[in-house]
Design an enzyme around this catalytic site. Structure first.
Site, PDB file in Angstrom:
ATOM      1  N   ASP A 141      16.119 -10.951  39.256  1.00 35.11           N
ATOM      2  CA  ASP A 141      17.310 -10.118  39.472  1.00 35.11           C
ATOM      3  C   ASP A 141      18.419 -10.941  40.130  1.00 35.11           C
ATOM      4  OD1 ASP A 141      18.870  -7.827  39.424  1.00 35.11           O
ATOM      5  OD2 ASP A 141      18.036  -7.034  41.291  1.00 35.11           O
ATOM      6  N   LYS A 144      22.420 -13.868  35.956  1.00 33.22           N
ATOM      7  CA  LYS A 144      21.773 -13.583  34.672  1.00 33.22           C
ATOM      8  C   LYS A 144      21.553 -14.830  33.813  1.00 33.22           C
ATOM      9  CE  LYS A 144      21.908  -9.873  36.744  1.00 33.22           C
ATOM     10  NZ  LYS A 144      20.744  -9.630  37.623  1.00 33.22           N
ATOM     11  N   ASP A 169      15.462  -7.447  35.559  1.00 31.09           N
ATOM     12  CA  ASP A 169      16.453  -6.374  35.655  1.00 31.09           C
ATOM     13  C   ASP A 169      17.720  -6.752  34.887  1.00 31.09           C
ATOM     14  OD1 ASP A 169      17.580  -3.950  36.470  1.00 31.09           O
ATOM     15  OD2 ASP A 169      18.430  -4.814  38.293  1.00 31.09           O
ATOM     16  N   ASN A 170      18.496  -5.750  34.557  1.00 27.46           N
ATOM     17  CA  ASN A 170      19.837  -5.942  33.953  1.00 27.46           C
ATOM     18  C   ASN A 170      19.801  -6.693  32.637  1.00 27.46           C
ATOM     19  OD1 ASN A 170      20.314  -6.631  37.257  1.00 27.46           O
ATOM     20  ND2 ASN A 170      21.468  -4.920  36.379  1.00 27.46           N
ATOM     21  N   GLU A 199      22.422   0.590  37.721  1.00 32.73           N
ATOM     22  CA  GLU A 199      22.334   1.226  39.034  1.00 32.73           C
ATOM     23  C   GLU A 199      23.551   2.099  39.351  1.00 32.73           C
ATOM     24  OE1 GLU A 199      21.694  -2.040  38.413  1.00 32.73           O
ATOM     25  OE2 GLU A 199      22.808  -3.376  39.752  1.00 32.73           O
TER      26      GLU A 199
HETATM   27  N1  SAM Z   1      17.207  -7.612  43.873  1.00 34.99           N
HETATM   28  C1  SAM Z   1      18.276  -7.020  44.669  1.00 34.99           C
HETATM   29  C2  SAM Z   1      18.069  -5.528  44.751  1.00 34.99           C
HETATM   30  O1  SAM Z   1      17.757  -4.915  43.711  1.00 34.99           O
HETATM   31  O2  SAM Z   1      18.210  -4.963  45.840  1.00 34.99           O
HETATM   32  C3  SAM Z   1      19.638  -7.311  44.086  1.00 34.99           C
HETATM   33  C4  SAM Z   1      19.908  -8.757  43.826  1.00 34.99           C
HETATM   34  S1  SAM Z   1      21.587  -9.114  43.346  1.00 34.99           S
HETATM   35  C5  SAM Z   1      21.714  -8.340  41.789  1.00 34.99           C
HETATM   36  C6  SAM Z   1      21.521 -10.839  42.917  1.00 34.99           C
HETATM   37  C7  SAM Z   1      21.432 -11.771  44.118  1.00 34.99           C
HETATM   38  O3  SAM Z   1      20.965 -13.023  43.670  1.00 34.99           O
HETATM   39  C8  SAM Z   1      22.754 -12.037  44.814  1.00 34.99           C
HETATM   40  O4  SAM Z   1      22.643 -11.687  46.170  1.00 34.99           O
HETATM   41  C9  SAM Z   1      22.982 -13.545  44.652  1.00 34.99           C
HETATM   42  O5  SAM Z   1      23.583 -14.149  45.776  1.00 34.99           O
HETATM   43  C10 SAM Z   1      21.569 -14.047  44.425  1.00 34.99           C
HETATM   44  N2  SAM Z   1      21.448 -15.254  43.594  1.00 34.99           N
HETATM   45  C11 SAM Z   1      22.074 -15.490  42.411  1.00 34.99           C
HETATM   46  N3  SAM Z   1      21.662 -16.630  41.864  1.00 34.99           N
HETATM   47  C12 SAM Z   1      20.722 -17.149  42.711  1.00 34.99           C
HETATM   48  C13 SAM Z   1      19.909 -18.309  42.679  1.00 34.99           C
HETATM   49  N4  SAM Z   1      19.962 -19.168  41.650  1.00 34.99           N
HETATM   50  N5  SAM Z   1      19.065 -18.522  43.714  1.00 34.99           N
HETATM   51  C14 SAM Z   1      18.996 -17.654  44.743  1.00 34.99           C
HETATM   52  N6  SAM Z   1      19.732 -16.523  44.818  1.00 34.99           N
HETATM   53  C15 SAM Z   1      20.579 -16.270  43.818  1.00 34.99           C
HETATM   54 MG    MG Z   2      19.843  -5.994  39.172  1.00 37.95          MG
END
Ligand code: SAM
Ligand code: MG
Length: 214
Positions: A141, A144, A169-170, A199
């Site tokens: 998640d 993407k 997800d997504n 969501e």
């Molecule tokens: N899983 C969470 C929830 O459902 O409550 C939501 C996660 S949110 C959609 C995506 C998160 O992934 C963001 O906070 C972003 O900073 C983090 N993120 C994106 N790419 C990443 C990566 N390559 N490594 C670590 N974190 C990452």
């Molecule tokens: Mg998501």
């Protein structure tokens, strides 16, 4: 001073959720996101699908890619059997700081290891740093365009065993076309789509559950 959305979300948890009660934390966040400000948590509707997969798999080791404020972390951790471990990765230090407080408020911090850093850097270190051989369940998640390269990286690092479950997800909104094409056409996976909604909206989105066949 100006507050950020994650800070306001944490405020809603502290105001409306009971310490040590993960369900009340989840409920407070969903209420905040439906009534005040949308946020990118997996949310209540897809969250029920996530819960049923976690309960069915009953995993001892879970990897979550993308913690944000810890909403899905709390959902997953509260359903884990005793002694199970959830490692969750978040590369934004501001989000990680909020997530730590949300996770602690829910009282699930003993089951959760929140690692601050990028998935591409940490996936290869899982065995050496945390002694994890393979993951029973991986919840994807994060951004993407990272689902596919990180899945291939987990394969290369030997972190998936026959029967490991990937839950993504997504896959429709914002969408992960290269990942979907990969898990649906590869003979190494058996893949299934769970239709739902983005969501806190009525826009179609869903989760893809893929069993690694080894
Ligand atoms: N899983 C969470 C929830 O459902 O409550 C939501 C996660 S949110 C959609 C995506 C998160 O992934 C963001 O906070 C972003 O900073 C983090 N993120 C994106 N790419 C990443 C990566 N390559 N490594 C670590 N974190 C990452
Ligand atoms: Mg998501």
């Amino acid at each position: 001073t100006q507050s950020t959305r994650p800070q306001r979300l944490l405020g809603a948890v502290q105001k409306n959720a009971t310490r040590g009660d993960p369900r009340s934390v989840v409920q407070a966040i969903d209420q905040f996101c439906r009534q005040k400000e949308w946020a990118m948590n997996v949310g209540d509707e897809k969250g029920c699908i996530l819960d049923s997969v976690v309960s069915e798999v009953n995993p001892a080791t879970v990897l979550e890619l993308g913690t944000y404020c810890g909403y899905s972390t709390v959902r997953i951790a509260s359903l884990l059997p005793p002694h199970a471990k959830l490692i969750t990765l978040e590369f934004n230090p501001d989000f990680a700081a909020i997530a730590r407080q949300v996770i602690a408020w829910a009282g699930v911090e003993d089951k959760v290891h929140l690692v601050e850093g990028a998935s591409g850097d940490w996936i290869p270190k899982m065995t050496e740093q945390f002694g994890v051989k393979t993951f029973d369940l991986v919840f994807l998640d994060h951004w993407k365009d990272r689902y596919l390269p990180d899945t291939m990286l987990m394969e290369e690092c030997g972190l998936l065993r026959k029967g490991s479950i990937l839950l993504a997800d997504n896959v429709i909104c914002p969408g992960t076309p290269d990942y979907l094409e990969y898990v649906r056409s590869s003979l190494r996976y058996e893949s299934q789509y769970f239709k739902s909604h983005l969501e806190y909206t009525k826009v179609e989105d869903g989760l893809e559950k893929s069993v690694f066949l080894g």
